[in-house]
Motif scaffolding. Sequence first.
Motif, PDB file in Angstrom:
ATOM      1  N   PRO A  11       0.833  -1.205   0.000  1.00  0.00           N
ATOM      2  CA  PRO A  11       0.000   0.000   0.000  1.00  0.00           C
ATOM      3  C   PRO A  11       0.872   1.260   0.000  1.00  0.00           C
ATOM      4  N   TYR A  12       0.358   2.345  -0.551  1.00  0.00           N
ATOM      5  CA  TYR A  12       1.063   3.617  -0.543  1.00  0.00           C
ATOM      6  C   TYR A  12       0.046   4.751  -0.561  1.00  0.00           C
ATOM      7  N   LYS A  13       0.527   5.925  -0.260  1.00  0.00           N
ATOM      8  CA  LYS A  13      -0.357   7.099  -0.187  1.00  0.00           C
ATOM      9  C   LYS A  13      -0.234   7.930  -1.463  1.00  0.00           C
ATOM     10  N   GLN A  14      -1.366   8.242  -2.038  1.00  0.00           N
ATOM     11  CA  GLN A  14      -1.431   9.022  -3.278  1.00  0.00           C
ATOM     12  C   GLN A  14      -2.400  10.188  -3.079  1.00  0.00           C
ATOM     13  N   TYR A  15      -1.974  11.404  -3.454  1.00  0.00           N
ATOM     14  CA  TYR A  15      -2.881  12.545  -3.416  1.00  0.00           C
ATOM     15  C   TYR A  15      -3.666  12.591  -4.724  1.00  0.00           C
ATOM     16  N   ILE A  16      -4.975  12.751  -4.586  1.00  0.00           N
ATOM     17  CA  ILE A  16      -5.837  12.750  -5.767  1.00  0.00           C
ATOM     18  C   ILE A  16      -6.820  13.925  -5.699  1.00  0.00           C
ATOM     19  N   ARG A  17      -7.319  14.278  -6.861  1.00  0.00           N
ATOM     20  CA  ARG A  17      -8.435  15.238  -6.937  1.00  0.00           C
ATOM     21  C   ARG A  17      -9.573  14.534  -7.668  1.00  0.00           C
ATOM     22  N   PRO A  18     -10.576  14.108  -6.906  1.00  0.00           N
ATOM     23  CA  PRO A  18     -11.699  13.403  -7.537  1.00  0.00           C
ATOM     24  C   PRO A  18     -12.483  14.318  -8.472  1.00  0.00           C
ATOM     25  N   ALA A  19     -13.295  13.713  -9.290  1.00  0.00           N
ATOM     26  CA  ALA A  19     -14.178  14.479 -10.171  1.00  0.00           C
ATOM     27  C   ALA A  19     -15.092  15.375  -9.332  1.00  0.00           C
ATOM     28  N   ARG A  20     -15.250  16.584  -9.780  1.00  0.00           N
ATOM     29  CA  ARG A  20     -16.101  17.605  -9.145  1.00  0.00           C
ATOM     30  C   ARG A  20     -15.520  18.117  -7.824  1.00  0.00           C
ATOM     31  N   ALA A  21     -14.259  17.767  -7.514  1.00  0.00           N
ATOM     32  CA  ALA A  21     -13.611  18.284  -6.299  1.00  0.00           C
ATOM     33  C   ALA A  21     -12.631  19.383  -6.674  1.00  0.00           C
ATOM     34  N   THR A  23     -10.056  20.423  -4.444  1.00  0.00           N
ATOM     35  CA  THR A  23      -8.778  20.252  -3.745  1.00  0.00           C
ATOM     36  C   THR A  23      -8.342  18.793  -3.773  1.00  0.00           C
ATOM     37  N   PHE A  24      -7.046  18.601  -3.515  1.00  0.00           N
ATOM     38  CA  PHE A  24      -6.480  17.254  -3.444  1.00  0.00           C
ATOM     39  C   PHE A  24      -6.679  16.682  -2.043  1.00  0.00           C
ATOM     40  N   ARG A  25      -6.772  15.372  -1.965  1.00  0.00           N
ATOM     41  CA  ARG A  25      -6.856  14.680  -0.671  1.00  0.00           C
ATOM     42  C   ARG A  25      -6.051  13.389  -0.764  1.00  0.00           C
ATOM     43  N   PRO A  26      -5.497  12.915   0.372  1.00  0.00           N
ATOM     44  CA  PRO A  26      -4.725  11.665   0.340  1.00  0.00           C
ATOM     45  C   PRO A  26      -5.655  10.458   0.292  1.00  0.00           C
ATOM     46  N   GLU A  27      -5.241   9.456  -0.445  1.00  0.00           N
ATOM     47  CA  GLU A  27      -5.986   8.199  -0.540  1.00  0.00           C
ATOM     48  C   GLU A  27      -4.979   7.060  -0.604  1.00  0.00           C
ATOM     49  N   MET A  28      -5.375   5.893  -0.118  1.00  0.00           N
ATOM     50  CA  MET A  28      -4.487   4.739  -0.128  1.00  0.00           C
ATOM     51  C   MET A  28      -4.718   3.902  -1.390  1.00  0.00           C
ATOM     52  N   PHE A  29      -3.625   3.537  -2.041  1.00  0.00           N
ATOM     53  CA  PHE A  29      -3.659   2.675  -3.215  1.00  0.00           C
ATOM     54  C   PHE A  29      -2.756   1.473  -2.978  1.00  0.00           C
ATOM     55  N   ILE A  30      -2.821   0.490  -3.859  1.00  0.00           N
ATOM     56  CA  ILE A  30      -1.968  -0.695  -3.805  1.00  0.00           C
ATOM     57  C   ILE A  30      -1.296  -0.858  -5.157  1.00  0.00           C
ATOM     58  N   ASP A  31       0.006  -1.183  -5.135  1.00  0.00           N
ATOM     59  CA  ASP A  31       0.725  -1.454  -6.376  1.00  0.00           C
ATOM     60  C   ASP A  31       1.713  -2.585  -6.118  1.00  0.00           C
ATOM     61  N   ARG A  32       2.309  -3.105  -7.188  1.00  0.00           N
ATOM     62  CA  ARG A  32       3.253  -4.207  -7.073  1.00  0.00           C
ATOM     63  C   ARG A  32       4.665  -3.751  -7.393  1.00  0.00           C
ATOM     64  N   THR A  33       5.629  -4.389  -6.729  1.00  0.00           N
ATOM     65  CA  THR A  33       7.033  -4.126  -7.016  1.00  0.00           C
ATOM     66  C   THR A  33       7.801  -5.435  -6.920  1.00  0.00           C
ATOM     67  N   PRO A  34       8.781  -5.669  -7.790  1.00  0.00           N
ATOM     68  CA  PRO A  34       9.568  -6.909  -7.702  1.00  0.00           C
ATOM     69  C   PRO A  34      10.536  -6.859  -6.518  1.00  0.00           C
ATOM     70  N   VAL A  35      10.649  -7.980  -5.827  1.00  0.00           N
ATOM     71  CA  VAL A  35      11.549  -8.105  -4.680  1.00  0.00           C
ATOM     72  C   VAL A  35      12.359  -9.379  -4.854  1.00  0.00           C
ATOM     73  N   MET A  36      13.663  -9.280  -4.617  1.00  0.00           N
ATOM     74  CA  MET A  36      14.547 -10.441  -4.730  1.00  0.00           C
ATOM     75  C   MET A  36      14.710 -11.083  -3.354  1.00  0.00           C
ATOM     76  N   ILE A  37      14.407 -12.392  -3.285  1.00  0.00           N
ATOM     77  CA  ILE A  37      14.520 -13.169  -2.052  1.00  0.00           C
ATOM     78  C   ILE A  37      15.546 -14.272  -2.270  1.00  0.00           C
ATOM     79  N   ARG A  38      16.454 -14.448  -1.312  1.00  0.00           N
ATOM     80  CA  ARG A  38      17.476 -15.485  -1.430  1.00  0.00           C
ATOM     81  C   ARG A  38      16.954 -16.823  -0.892  1.00  0.00           C
ATOM     82  N   GLU A  39      17.379 -17.905  -1.541  1.00  0.00           N
ATOM     83  CA  GLU A  39      17.028 -19.252  -1.088  1.00  0.00           C
ATOM     84  C   GLU A  39      18.313 -20.029  -0.824  1.00  0.00           C
TER      85      GLU A  39
END
Length: 341
Positions: A11-21, A23-39
């Motif tokens: 999860p991360y925080k993104q400032y957005i301006r919704p339709a008909r708004a 001002t900007f407000r913070p909202e939580m989003f989810i995204d993916r990132t590659p991570v290297m794990i050792r075995e």
Amino acid sequence: MVEIQMNLQLPYKQYIRPARAKTFRPEMFIDRTPVMIREIGSSDAPVAFRVTAGRSTLDTEARTDYDIRTFEERFWWPAFRAGRTVTRTEFEASAAGASPFAAVAVVPSALLTMDGFPRPFDRNSVKEFGESDWSHWEVKAQRGGIDVLICDGLVHLEAGPPAIYAVASEGGFDLQIGTSDWNRLTDVQVLPGPSLSQAKASARSARVFGLDELDSQIRILCDRGYGIYRHTNVERIGGPDRSDTAAALLCARGVVEDAWDVAPRHLSVERRRRTIPSLFDAHGARMSSDHLDLYGSMLELANIGEAALDRDLAHCIRNARDVVPRLEAGIEDDAIGRLAG
């Protein structure tokens, strides 16, 4: 040793301006990132401690035995979920799915809500996107992958040497084995041991002990009239044979955090400036307790004179006086640096 790439949802925080708004407000989003794990194989990470975990006075079910391994001179704990170890396949599924377990295992400070991951947000309702902190969490995930291992098909997390938590129970304390790494104490529990609330309560009360100091600390508690219940045992098998101050450092962090919370509510500005200047200066600069010079703050608390004792701060002062001798009994210069950092 091989490296495995996993796609981790964060999860991360993104400032957005919704339709008909307007001002900007913070909202939580989810995204993916590659991570290297050792075995690695078990021969690469010999067992350092063996924990035999029976049923405690606070449990309704028996616990699972487990081993703490050593690799690259660090201690690696088996990840636990719902009271059992976690396989590589289960971890990969958690990382790719909307589950907070893998996110917290890789990035302990991940931005989670009370229910875990934030709810999905409809990007189509956004008129304009502003700043976000995604790059911050992406870097944390890449660095956090170094603290995760797959060993013999099971997920392990770097979490420091074991510590013994004296968790308050009826008539005394229940001794539980847990991590000595403050950053691994999280709402979403990914390691065996006490819950977050139990662990932090023990640390704030200066009742987390290293293996080498356990007997002497138990005698102190017994002399004070407390009953001690020990149903979980830890045996040293191998690894570094040295006295470790990790448990005392954990207590220092807990005691200072307790004072950080208590002092502004009960002490005047002038009194805080005079008796605990490090906490006063940090509050004034709007810093968090993470940025405090813990050792300096501990000394300030421990050295407050009897005449200055305040009813609401007295327990912090007493706990600091208990912890400082433990730190100074066998502490090394590098450990002092860890406190100051």
